[in-house]
Design an enzyme around this catalytic site. Structure first.
Site, short mmCIF file in Angstrom:
data_model
loop_
_atom_site.label_atom_id
_atom_site.label_comp_id
_atom_site.label_asym_id
_atom_site.label_seq_id
_atom_site.Cartn_x
_atom_site.Cartn_y
_atom_site.Cartn_z
N LYS A 116 19.67 9.18 -8.96
CA LYS A 116 20.95 9.71 -8.48
C LYS A 116 22.03 8.77 -8.98
O LYS A 116 21.79 7.58 -9.22
CB LYS A 116 20.98 9.76 -6.94
P1 NAD Z 1 30.18 20.61 -3.60
O1 NAD Z 1 31.03 19.44 -3.86
O2 NAD Z 1 30.19 21.75 -4.56
O3 NAD Z 1 30.49 21.21 -2.15
C1 NAD Z 1 30.45 20.42 -0.99
C2 NAD Z 1 31.01 21.26 0.13
O4 NAD Z 1 30.88 20.55 1.37
C3 NAD Z 1 32.51 21.57 -0.02
O5 NAD Z 1 32.75 22.89 0.41
C4 NAD Z 1 33.14 20.58 0.94
O6 NAD Z 1 34.43 21.00 1.41
C5 NAD Z 1 32.13 20.58 2.04
N1 NAD Z 1 32.21 19.43 2.93
C6 NAD Z 1 32.37 18.12 2.63
N2 NAD Z 1 32.45 17.39 3.74
C7 NAD Z 1 32.34 18.25 4.77
C8 NAD Z 1 32.36 18.10 6.18
N3 NAD Z 1 32.51 16.90 6.73
N4 NAD Z 1 32.22 19.21 6.93
C9 NAD Z 1 32.08 20.42 6.37
N5 NAD Z 1 32.05 20.63 5.04
C10 NAD Z 1 32.17 19.55 4.26
O7 NAD Z 1 28.68 20.04 -3.44
P2 NAD Z 1 27.33 20.86 -3.59
O8 NAD Z 1 26.85 20.70 -4.98
O9 NAD Z 1 27.48 22.20 -3.00
O10 NAD Z 1 26.36 19.96 -2.69
C11 NAD Z 1 26.26 20.14 -1.28
C12 NAD Z 1 24.97 19.48 -0.79
O11 NAD Z 1 23.86 20.08 -1.47
C13 NAD Z 1 24.85 17.99 -1.06
O12 NAD Z 1 24.10 17.40 -0.01
C14 NAD Z 1 24.05 17.92 -2.35
O13 NAD Z 1 23.40 16.69 -2.52
C15 NAD Z 1 23.08 19.06 -2.10
N6 NAD Z 1 22.45 19.61 -3.29
C16 NAD Z 1 23.20 20.09 -4.32
C17 NAD Z 1 22.55 20.63 -5.43
C18 NAD Z 1 23.33 21.25 -6.57
O14 NAD Z 1 22.68 21.84 -7.45
N7 NAD Z 1 24.64 21.19 -6.59
C19 NAD Z 1 21.15 20.64 -5.49
C20 NAD Z 1 20.41 20.15 -4.43
C21 NAD Z 1 21.08 19.64 -3.33
#
Ligand code: NAD
Length: 426
Positions: A116
């Site tokens: 990461k």
């Molecule tokens: P992103 O940046 O696209 O979206 C994050 C979202 O979370 C946004 O809508 C943001 O406003 C919201 N957010 C942030 N803080 C918040 C809070 N305190 N309360 C409510 N909402 C909040 O990120 P993403 O890629 O969607 O990733 C989200 C999660 O999924 C993370 O934990 C990431 O590690 C995990 N993840 C992502 C992927 C991927 O392919 N992008 C794959 C596996 C896991």
């Protein structure tokens, strides 16, 4: 200075995540009967790099950000894991996320170790040019670690396919030729895979449906709440609605919307893609991100950040099924409370593995200089996830474990086996 890591409360998110990851590992190691030496090996990241990322802002001022890349384990293949741009990202958080990537890749049976990376920055505070400068400078600082055979980044919180395009270009310009396989989650025009953009959300949806089916609960009309409306949460809400669920609440960092009869999700996803915060959307009634967790629903999908379901609120979670779109949203204390109350948690390393599965498929296509149809990618994703879900459910039933414990026993066990078969050099 506003670009630097946030207040102490935020910074401790990383320490809590690392503690949670080590607690989960310790449980799996005890269950597997691993000796202390191998347990210590699995608890210790292989390489941790901290870099300075100097930034020249458009107003002529200069500041220095901090970036990280952690390769937790390389025993089963090259390192794989996303890059996060968030003000509270720190070495502890990146280390925990890298460890979870190791178990996730092993669990779904793809030949990677876990990694990461991240930069402690609020991407929303930068202009597009500044964001490109930060990305390219960070990429050039971690250049010695990454490469298609070594370590392959992907998007995470605060980064997207444009970020991956800049990293791919920075790496390729330095190499003197195009190296599409150095990152995944890049645009299709430069070697991205069909189906990668929605892959994590597809995987979340598949695991929700599999978990409901396992418990004999019909999908149609199930009430769902989704926390986080970014790359994972927004499309998960849309796909779940398309599958017949009633999405009653969604939120992002600005706040959320709630309607008991179900939100009209597709237009909200389209608005979010245009940059409209959920708090400014008009469907349903307003609610806070904290309130969303406690809404009366059948399924809760946390899809934002770590440590949101804790000992402080676990007994107020009303969902019978929690499916972790985010990494590490449930603390070990909350896990125990939820389990005692009969709430089933489908763990992150299974529920959100769709992203890394299609990243793997993208990398395979890049190495073969070939591309598959969206249908072919979707079928392979479904096969790999179904196999992993069935393995976890079977082991959980057989040994009386929670799904998280079973998933970790499988993932950790496979990595331990790789270590034991390779032996220790010298
Ligand atoms: P992103 O940046 O696209 O979206 C994050 C979202 O979370 C946004 O809508 C943001 O406003 C919201 N957010 C942030 N803080 C918040 C809070 N305190 N309360 C409510 N909402 C909040 O990120 P993403 O890629 O969607 O990733 C989200 C999660 O999924 C993370 O934990 C990431 O590690 C995990 N993840 C992502 C992927 C991927 O392919 N992008 C794959 C596996 C896991």
């Amino acid at each position: 200075m506003t670009l630097l890591a946030g207040p102490a409360l935020d910074v401790s998110r990383g320490a809590a995540a690392r503690r949670a990851a080590l607690t989960q590992l310790a449980h799996a190691a005890a269950h597997l009967g691993l000796d202390d030496g191998i347990h210590e090996m699995l608890a210790t990241p292989r390489r941790s790099l901290t870099v300075a990322v100097p930034l020249r802002r458009e107003d002529g001022s200069q500041t220095v950000l901090t970036g990280y890349r952690v390769q937790h384990n390389l025993s089963r293949g090259p390192a794989k894991g996303g890059i996060r741009f968030h003000p509270a990202t720190d070495l502890d958080e990146v280390t925990a996320l890298a460890m979870w990537m190791t178990w996730k890749c092993a669990l779904v049976g793809i030949p990677y170790g876990g990694a990461k990376g991240g930069v402690a920055v609020d991407p929303g505070s930068l202009t597009r040019l500044e964001l490109e400068r930060v990305t390219r400078r960070y990429a050039s600082e971690i250049l010695p670690l990454i490469g298609p055979d070594k370590d392959i980044p992907a998007p995470d919180v605060g980064t997207d396919e444009q970020t991956m395009a800049w990293i791919m270009d920075t790496f390729s310009v330095t190499a003197g030729y195009s190296v599409p396989g150095v990152v995944t989650g890049k645009p299709v025009s430069i070697g991205g895979s069909q189906g990668r953009a929605g892959a994590t959300s597809r995987g979340v949806t598949l695991t929700v449906l599999a978990a409901l089916t396992r418990h004999g609960v019909p999908v149609e009309g199930r009430r769902v709440a989704v926390q986080g409306f970014g790359k994972v949460g927004a499309l998960a809400a849309q796909y779940l609605a398309e599958a017949g669920c009633r999405v009653v609440a969604v939120c992002d960092v600005t706040g959320g919307r709630h309607r008991e009869s179900g939100l009209n999700v597709a237009p909200m996803v389209a608005a979010a893609a245009q940059g409209v915060p959920v708090a400014e959307m008009t469907d349903g009634d307003p609610l806070t991100a904290e309130e969303l967790l406690e809404v009366d629903v059948d399924v809760l999908v946390p899809a934002a950040l770590e440590g949101v379901v804790t000992a402080a609120n676990a007994d107020r979670i009303r969902a019978r099924l929690v499916v972790e779109g985010a990494n590490g949203p449930t603390t070990p204390e909350a896990d125990a409370i939820l389990a005692a109350r009969g709430c089933v948690v489908v763990p992150d390393i299974l529920a959100n593995a769709g992203g890394v599965v299609v990243s793997y498929l993208e990398w395979v296509q890049n190495l073969q200089a070939y591309s598959w149809s969206e249908n072919e990618v979707a079928h392979r994703l479904q096969d790999l996830l179904k196999r992993a879900f069935d393995d976890v459910a079977h082991l959980a039933d057989e040994r009386g474990l929670t799904l998280r414990q079973a998933a970790h026993v499988i993932g950790v066990g496979r990595v331990a086996q790789a270590h034991l078969q390779r032996g220790l050099y010298p």
